[in-house]
Design a protein around this motif. Structure first.
Motif: not given
Length: 247
Positions: A162-167, A208-218, A29-36
């Motif tokens: 709670w965190h982001t992987d935005a290093e 499996l879960l893949i996070m893509q796009g600008e997700l880590q910033h938003y 399943h591909e889930i498109v969200v704002p910024h990711g």
């Protein structure tokens, strides 16, 4: 199975009812969200291989993976681990040292070190099992991963805040692929600017879960405590670490 994990799947995902489509490779399943974007594939790894993964990754000289209350084991860092170099780190907060509520290991290409929460990790060399996992992921992500962070949640007491992987070393808009084994645990995402906008997925054995796009910033994500869970969960997050000259 999908309907069991998402009570309102017909209406969408999360509090905003985000809809999904089938990815181009025909699974999940591909889930498109704002910024990711999220790609979720239940049972991406066959159960037989997933079961064997737990046996291999937690083999040590003293304790059995499924027969041990790991929160009572005080010498995790002193055990002779056969295949994965598990280590429980500590961080300093307000002048005091605190043991992290999970056990970790860092593997990857030579020189691909990673720093988070003040902890600097230098990679161990890839094992054949980790290389095989990476190969399977790259077939569906179309992305090259040069490192992987393994987190071991010994029971529902272990968690990730709670965190982001935005290093910085992860580069702009990093793709992060998360493989999960063992007990199913809640994985929750929320918008940085609107904490009421949430998506929750129960990640189970082989998922499996893949996070893509600008997700880590938003978006932030977490693995909250679940007091009723007594058994362990293994999570591997595959990443691409960039050297300073690549940024």
């Amino acid at each position: 199975m999908f309907n069991d994990l998402f009570a309102e799947v017909s209406q969408g995902f999360g509090t905003k009812n985000y809809t999904s489509t089938v990815p181009s490779f025909g699974r999940g399943h591909e889930i498109v969200v704002p910024h990711g974007k999220l790609i979720y594939i239940p049972q991406f790894i066959d159960q037989k291989i997933a079961d064997r993964t737990l046996d291999v990754f937690f083999e040590n000289d003293q304790y059995a993976w499924n027969e041990t209350n790991w929160h009572n084991v005080e010498n995790i860092n002193d055990l002779v681990w056969k295949n994965i170099a598990w280590h429980q780190d500590t961080i300093k907060m307000y002048g005091k040292e605190h043991t992290l509520p999970r056990v970790s290991a860092w593997y990857g290409d030579t020189g691909k070190s990673y720093k988070y929460s003040g902890i600097l990790l230098h990679p161990k060399p890839w094992s054949p099992a980790l290389l095989w996992m990476r190969e399977q992921l790259q077939k569906v992500s179309e992305h090259h991963f040069n490192s992987v962070l393994l987190n071991w949640y010994r029971s529902g007491q272990d968690h990730l805040s709670w965190h982001t992987d935005a290093e910085k070393e992860l580069g702009k808009n990093p793709t992060i692929a998360s493989l999960n084994f063992g007990e199913a645990r809640r994985f929750v995402l929320r918008r940085n600017d609107d904490h009421s906008d949430k998506i929750e997925i129960s990640l189970g054995h082989g998922d499996l879960l893949i996070m893509q796009g600008e997700l880590q910033h938003y978006w932030q994500h977490s693995v909250p405590k679940q007091a009723k869970i007594s058994k362990g969960r293994l999570n591997m997050t595959f990443r691409q670490i960039h050297s300073p000259t690549e940024l």
